[in-house]
Write an enzyme that holds these catalytic residues in place. Structure first.
Site, PDB file in Angstrom:
ATOM      1  N   ASP A 145      33.092 -23.009 -42.326  1.00  0.00           N
ATOM      2  CA  ASP A 145      31.681 -23.236 -42.567  1.00  0.00           C
ATOM      3  C   ASP A 145      31.148 -22.023 -42.232  1.00  0.00           C
ATOM      4  OD1 ASP A 145      32.072 -23.594 -39.980  1.00  0.00           O
ATOM      5  OD2 ASP A 145      30.324 -24.482 -39.702  1.00  0.00           O
ATOM      6  N   GLU A 147      32.060 -25.516 -37.341  1.00  0.00           N
ATOM      7  CA  GLU A 147      31.792 -24.473 -35.956  1.00  0.00           C
ATOM      8  C   GLU A 147      30.255 -23.952 -35.876  1.00  0.00           C
ATOM      9  OE1 GLU A 147      31.631 -20.543 -33.965  1.00  0.00           O
ATOM     10  OE2 GLU A 147      30.797 -20.922 -35.806  1.00  0.00           O
TER      11      GLU A 147
END
Length: 515
Positions: A112, A179
């Protein structure tokens, strides 16, 4: 648990399954559409994968496409692959000939990216890829974050797997989701099948620095109820622009301003000079990004214009005095709209909002006494939203000392309760303590000396990394983090250094080649 996927189980008697067939067509379309800007850069394989990644939407909570892309990559090359329900991906590659007895290595990064953009940018980052450009030795994305954090880690890992001539021990590539919003993927991922005992985390942003420890953190969402009443007056739009913003861990100590805090200070200045009513308020995009802009709508009686102009002048003088060096382009604009009847906060609710914005702690709270220059504890009021019947405040809290993190969270909780609100904590992750002895760190230092002819910097950082979580899942895991130069991550000014990507690529291959 993920369902194991490998090349052998992606075919039936009729050939490719429909999923594989349609995804392959989609992947080819992506490649044909976006492989334009970076195609002449070296190392070619790394930038080819990075550009493909940039063409796939992958902001936090929207990683399905990029996760599937990595799975399809593994299938096409015959690698064993697991993809869990969250979207985390594990790809396994056997050791190169002669490396069968070398300790296994885990290459790790996250799928991400932070999706921030300029106010006038029309790109829908949930659905569209990035508009890349090259400026000298740097790559950027027009109007948006670039996602070099951590797209370059994914590109490095895929480029290693794609080239069968690169020597390496048994290799496991761990790519996580979520994350940037609390290390969610790393927390939820099952790593019981991993055999690697050394982890190379490729989520650092300064070449020549080996990160060997990091802070822990959590997210806090405060919701404070407000009441409204109808009033008639002149509506003004307040727009705060020009702030630098930045990463709430890496940049928190640089003295930059926070748009949410500044909006609160401006409204407090205004209240000291005249009565006004607040209609709405918003600032920031993500709780782990220092907010760079904010907006408010206020309602004034006809005799409040002069006081408003005075408050603007005082605010400008204040920001110049306090942030003229660290954040020099702060700009507050006031636009008069029209006479209207609007739903505004009542007096008690306005007081609660101003108290929340001006009393909640923000920024650096403590510096480390053990490591000079290291921020120990901080928090960032990253998002503020006032709409309808509630005020929402979203924080990112960080500390390398667990008790300090808990104390800061308790302080926010108590203030929220005093204001009649409620609070929710999510994404609590541990710190990654510095290890006095590390064979992997020693190996990385030695390879660095050979390539660069000098010593690397070894540091502990205030930003969060997944090493703390992953080392808790794999007993005895030896970790280090490094990466190429990246500037202004988590902001639309984010830049990735081209030449640094090349040098770190050679460094990564050098580490893998050691026996």
């Amino acid at each position: 648990m993920g369902i194991p996927l490998c090349a052998e189980n992606t075919r039936n008697k009729g050939g490719n399954t429909p999923w594989v067939y349609h995804y392959a067509l989609k992947t080819r379309a992506i490649k044909e559409e976006i492989m334009k800007v970076l195609q002449n850069l070296e190392p070619a394989s790394v930038f080819r994968f990075f550009e493909e990644i940039c063409g796939i939407p992958h902001i936090s909570f929207h990683e399905k496409q990029i996760s599937d892309y990595c799975v399809n990559f593994a299938k096409e090359r015959g690698y064993y692959c697991e993809q869990d329900e969250m979207g985390n991906v594990l790809i396994t590659a056997p050791a190169s000939p002669g490396y069968e007895d070398v300790p296994g290595v885990i290459l790790q990064g996250h799928l991400d990216m932070v999706g921030d953009k300029m106010p006038d940018c029309a790109i829908d980052m949930e659905k569209e890829g990035l508009d890349l450009f090259i400026d000298g030795d740097y790559i950027g994305a027009r109007g948006t974050t670039l996602g070099g954090d951590d797209g370059i880690a994914v590109a490095y890992a895929l480029a290693i797997l794609d080239d069968k001539t690169i020597p390496h021990p048994h290799l496991e590539v761990v790519l996580t989701v979520g994350e940037e919003v609390g290390l969610l993927g790393a927390t939820g991922m099952d790593l019981s099948s991993c055999k690697g005992c050394r982890l190379l985390n490729l989520d650092s942003e300064e070449e020549g620095v080996l990160t060997a420890g990091c802070a822990g953190g959590m997210r806090a969402r405060c919701v404070i109820p407000v009441c409204r009443e109808k009033k008639t007056g002149t509506v003004y739009k307040v727009a705060l622009r020009g702030l630098l913003g930045g990463h709430s861990g890496v940049d928190i100590h640089k003295g930059r301003s926070n748009a949410n805090i500044l909006l609160g200070r401006f409204l407090m200045l205004l209240q000291e000079r005249t009565e006004f009513s607040l209609i709405n308020l918003s600032g920031g995009a993500k709780n782990n990004v220092i907010p760079k802009d904010g907006d408010a709508e206020i309602l004034l009686s006809s005799d409040g214009t002069e006081a408003l102009e005075e408050a603007v002048k005082l605010f400008n003088a204040m920001t110049e005095a306090e942030y003229g060096t660290a954040d020099p382009d702060i700009c507050l604009k006031i636009e008069m709209k029209e006479q209207q009847e609007r739903e505004v906060l009542d007096a008690d609710s306005l007081k609660k909002v101003l108290d929340a914005l001006n009393l909640m702690p923000n920024g650096v709270q403590a510096m480390s006494a053990d490591l000079p220059g290291l921020v120990e504890t901080s928090l960032n009021m990253g998002v503020v939203r006032l709409s309808g019947a509630e005020l929402e405040l979203d924080f990112s809290i960080r500390s390398s000392v667990d008790s300090a993190k808990k104390y800061m969270s308790k302080k926010i909780e108590n203030l929220t309760l005093l204001l009649g609100g409620k609070i929710e904590f999510t994404g609590d992750y541990p710190s990654w303590p510095y290890a006095r002895n590390s064979q992997l760190r020693d190996l990385c230092v030695e390879v660095y000396r050979k390539q660069y002819g000098k010593e690397p910097v070894i540091e502990v950082i205030h930003a969060g990394l997944e090493c703390g979580i992953l080392s808790g899942k794999i007993p005895g895991l030896d970790c280090i983090s490094f990466g190429p130069d990246q500037n202004d991550i988590h902001t639309p000014n984010e830049r990735l250094c081209i030449s640094s990507v090349g040098r770190v690529w050679e460094y990564l291959k050098g580490i893998l080649a050691e026996k």
